[in-house]
Design a protein around this motif. Sequence first.
Motif, PDB file in Angstrom:
ATOM      1  N   MET A 149      23.011  71.835  40.845  1.00 27.10           N
ATOM      2  CA  MET A 149      22.903  70.564  40.159  1.00 27.10           C
ATOM      3  C   MET A 149      23.604  69.480  40.960  1.00 27.10           C
ATOM      4  O   MET A 149      23.125  68.375  41.055  1.00 27.10           O
ATOM      5  CB  MET A 149      23.503  70.698  38.754  1.00 27.10           C
ATOM      6  N   ALA A 150      24.746  69.802  41.577  1.00 27.10           N
ATOM      7  CA  ALA A 150      25.483  68.823  42.365  1.00 27.10           C
ATOM      8  C   ALA A 150      24.652  68.389  43.579  1.00 27.10           C
ATOM      9  O   ALA A 150      24.709  67.240  43.980  1.00 27.10           O
ATOM     10  CB  ALA A 150      26.819  69.397  42.823  1.00 27.10           C
ATOM     11  N   GLU A 151      23.884  69.332  44.147  1.00 25.74           N
ATOM     12  CA  GLU A 151      23.038  68.985  45.288  1.00 25.74           C
ATOM     13  C   GLU A 151      21.972  67.974  44.898  1.00 25.74           C
ATOM     14  O   GLU A 151      21.674  67.058  45.640  1.00 25.74           O
ATOM     15  CB  GLU A 151      22.366  70.241  45.848  1.00 25.74           C
ATOM     16  N   GLU A 152      21.402  68.122  43.689  1.00 28.14           N
ATOM     17  CA  GLU A 152      20.391  67.192  43.225  1.00 28.14           C
ATOM     18  C   GLU A 152      20.970  65.796  43.080  1.00 28.14           C
ATOM     19  O   GLU A 152      20.365  64.817  43.477  1.00 28.14           O
ATOM     20  CB  GLU A 152      19.804  67.651  41.883  1.00 28.14           C
ATOM     21  N   ASN A 153      22.188  65.702  42.495  1.00 25.01           N
ATOM     22  CA  ASN A 153      22.816  64.398  42.329  1.00 25.01           C
ATOM     23  C   ASN A 153      23.127  63.776  43.685  1.00 25.01           C
ATOM     24  O   ASN A 153      22.978  62.581  43.883  1.00 25.01           O
ATOM     25  CB  ASN A 153      24.094  64.503  41.491  1.00 25.01           C
ATOM     26  N   GLY A 154      23.596  64.574  44.646  1.00 27.96           N
ATOM     27  CA  GLY A 154      23.887  64.074  45.991  1.00 27.96           C
ATOM     28  C   GLY A 154      22.624  63.598  46.679  1.00 27.96           C
ATOM     29  O   GLY A 154      22.623  62.575  47.351  1.00 27.96           O
ATOM     30  N   ALA A 155      21.527  64.318  46.497  1.00 26.54           N
ATOM     31  CA  ALA A 155      20.262  63.933  47.110  1.00 26.54           C
ATOM     32  C   ALA A 155      19.735  62.656  46.484  1.00 26.54           C
ATOM     33  O   ALA A 155      19.173  61.811  47.151  1.00 26.54           O
ATOM     34  CB  ALA A 155      19.247  65.055  46.978  1.00 26.54           C
ATOM     35  N   ALA A 156      19.938  62.491  45.188  1.00 22.96           N
ATOM     36  CA  ALA A 156      19.458  61.302  44.498  1.00 22.96           C
ATOM     37  C   ALA A 156      20.239  60.075  44.943  1.00 22.96           C
ATOM     38  O   ALA A 156      19.721  58.973  44.962  1.00 22.96           O
ATOM     39  CB  ALA A 156      19.561  61.481  42.993  1.00 22.96           C
ATOM     40  N   ALA A 157      21.499  60.248  45.327  1.00 21.26           N
ATOM     41  CA  ALA A 157      22.325  59.126  45.744  1.00 21.26           C
ATOM     42  C   ALA A 157      21.971  58.655  47.153  1.00 21.26           C
ATOM     43  O   ALA A 157      22.278  57.536  47.524  1.00 21.26           O
ATOM     44  CB  ALA A 157      23.793  59.511  45.670  1.00 21.26           C
ATOM     45  N   GLN A 158      21.345  59.530  47.929  1.00 20.75           N
ATOM     46  CA  GLN A 158      20.951  59.156  49.287  1.00 20.75           C
ATOM     47  C   GLN A 158      19.830  58.111  49.234  1.00 20.75           C
ATOM     48  O   GLN A 158      18.840  58.302  48.545  1.00 20.75           O
ATOM     49  CB  GLN A 158      20.423  60.391  50.040  1.00 20.75           C
ATOM     50  N   PRO A 159      19.978  56.996  49.974  1.00 24.40           N
ATOM     51  CA  PRO A 159      18.874  56.027  49.989  1.00 24.40           C
ATOM     52  C   PRO A 159      17.684  56.605  50.759  1.00 24.40           C
ATOM     53  O   PRO A 159      17.852  57.330  51.735  1.00 24.40           O
ATOM     54  CB  PRO A 159      19.455  54.820  50.715  1.00 24.40           C
ATOM     55  N   VAL A 160      16.499  56.292  50.280  1.00 25.79           N
ATOM     56  CA  VAL A 160      15.283  56.768  50.926  1.00 25.79           C
ATOM     57  C   VAL A 160      15.007  55.868  52.127  1.00 25.79           C
ATOM     58  O   VAL A 160      14.977  54.652  52.003  1.00 25.79           O
ATOM     59  CB  VAL A 160      14.095  56.742  49.939  1.00 25.79           C
ATOM     60  N   GLN A 161      14.839  56.467  53.284  1.00 23.41           N
ATOM     61  CA  GLN A 161      14.607  55.718  54.511  1.00 23.41           C
ATOM     62  C   GLN A 161      13.149  55.263  54.600  1.00 23.41           C
ATOM     63  O   GLN A 161      12.240  56.032  54.280  1.00 23.41           O
ATOM     64  CB  GLN A 161      14.947  56.583  55.730  1.00 23.41           C
ATOM     65  N   PRO A 162      12.934  54.035  55.055  1.00 19.60           N
ATOM     66  CA  PRO A 162      11.546  53.589  55.265  1.00 19.60           C
ATOM     67  C   PRO A 162      10.879  54.461  56.330  1.00 19.60           C
ATOM     68  O   PRO A 162      11.524  54.938  57.261  1.00 19.60           O
ATOM     69  CB  PRO A 162      11.691  52.153  55.780  1.00 19.60           C
ATOM     70  N   LYS A 163       9.597  54.660  56.170  1.00 19.81           N
ATOM     71  CA  LYS A 163       8.839  55.456  57.122  1.00 19.81           C
ATOM     72  C   LYS A 163       7.661  54.613  57.617  1.00 19.81           C
ATOM     73  O   LYS A 163       6.885  54.107  56.817  1.00 19.81           O
ATOM     74  CB  LYS A 163       8.338  56.728  56.441  1.00 19.81           C
ATOM     75  N   MET A 164       7.592  54.451  58.944  1.00 17.74           N
ATOM     76  CA  MET A 164       6.495  53.695  59.543  1.00 17.74           C
ATOM     77  C   MET A 164       5.854  54.544  60.625  1.00 17.74           C
ATOM     78  O   MET A 164       6.550  55.147  61.439  1.00 17.74           O
ATOM     79  CB  MET A 164       6.990  52.382  60.152  1.00 17.74           C
ATOM     80  N   GLN A 165       4.534  54.542  60.627  1.00 18.17           N
ATOM     81  CA  GLN A 165       3.791  55.267  61.644  1.00 18.17           C
ATOM     82  C   GLN A 165       2.648  54.380  62.139  1.00 18.17           C
ATOM     83  O   GLN A 165       1.937  53.775  61.339  1.00 18.17           O
ATOM     84  CB  GLN A 165       3.234  56.558  61.047  1.00 18.17           C
ATOM     85  N   VAL A 166       2.510  54.289  63.455  1.00 19.39           N
ATOM     86  CA  VAL A 166       1.393  53.553  64.041  1.00 19.39           C
ATOM     87  C   VAL A 166       0.210  54.518  64.099  1.00 19.39           C
ATOM     88  O   VAL A 166       0.260  55.517  64.804  1.00 19.39           O
ATOM     89  CB  VAL A 166       1.733  53.028  65.458  1.00 19.39           C
ATOM     90  N   LEU A 167      -0.829  54.217  63.343  1.00 19.70           N
ATOM     91  CA  LEU A 167      -1.999  55.091  63.296  1.00 19.70           C
ATOM     92  C   LEU A 167      -3.007  54.748  64.391  1.00 19.70           C
ATOM     93  O   LEU A 167      -3.694  55.630  64.901  1.00 19.70           O
ATOM     94  CB  LEU A 167      -2.678  54.988  61.930  1.00 19.70           C
ATOM     95  N   ALA A 168      -3.082  53.465  64.739  1.00 17.94           N
ATOM     96  CA  ALA A 168      -4.011  53.017  65.788  1.00 17.94           C
ATOM     97  C   ALA A 168      -3.579  51.632  66.237  1.00 17.94           C
ATOM     98  O   ALA A 168      -2.885  50.917  65.513  1.00 17.94           O
ATOM     99  CB  ALA A 168      -5.438  52.963  65.251  1.00 17.94           C
ATOM    100  N   GLN A 169      -3.988  51.268  67.437  1.00 21.04           N
ATOM    101  CA  GLN A 169      -3.783  49.909  67.919  1.00 21.04           C
ATOM    102  C   GLN A 169      -4.919  49.590  68.875  1.00 21.04           C
ATOM    103  O   GLN A 169      -5.399  50.467  69.586  1.00 21.04           O
ATOM    104  CB  GLN A 169      -2.421  49.729  68.564  1.00 21.04           C
TER     105      GLN A 169
END
Length: 165
Positions: free
Chosen positions: A1-21
Motif C-alpha cells: 500500500m505504501a508503494e502505491e501512495n509513493g507512486a501516486a505522489a510521483q509526477p507523471v513525466q510528459p512523453k513526446m515522440q516524433v512519429l514523422a517529419q
Amino acid sequence: MAEENGAAAQPVQPKMQVLAQFIKDMSFENIAAQKGIGEGDPTPDIQVQVNLDAKKRTQENQYDVTVKLNVSAKTKDGEKAIFLMELEYTGVFSIENVPEEQLHPFLLIECPRMLFPFIRRIVSDVTRDGGYPPLNLENIDFLALYRNELARRAQADAATPVGTA
C-alpha cells in the motif's frame, strides 16, 4: 500500500515522440542568377521570418507542428534581391501526459526545437546547392517567439473595441 501512495505522489513525466517529419512545401528562387546579378558585396543582408502552426490530428494524442520559414537575401543596400527561400517543415508528434493548459506552449516551443536541427540542415543544403555559401541558421528562441506572439495577440485584443465582432 505504501508503494502505491509513493507512486501516486510521483509526477507523471510528459512523453513526446516524433512519429514523422517531412517537407510540406519548399521553394528556392535564385533571383540573382535569373537576373544576371553577380557582382557586389559577397555578404548579403539576410532576413529570416518564422511562423509556427500546430493542429490536432484525428488520432488520439497526435499533433502536426509546422515551422514556416521565409529566408530572403538582398544586397547590403537593400536594392537587389539575391535569393528567396520558403520552407514549411512539419513534424507529426505523439504527446502524452501534458496538462491541457500546457499543451499549446508545448506544441509551439518544444516540438519546433526538436525539428530545428533538420530545418537548419535543409536550409544549409539548399542554399549551397543554389550556388551560395551554405546558410547556417542561428538558433531560434522558440520560447521568445511564443511570448512575442502572446503579447502581440493581447495587444491586438486590447486594441479591438468592445462590441465589435
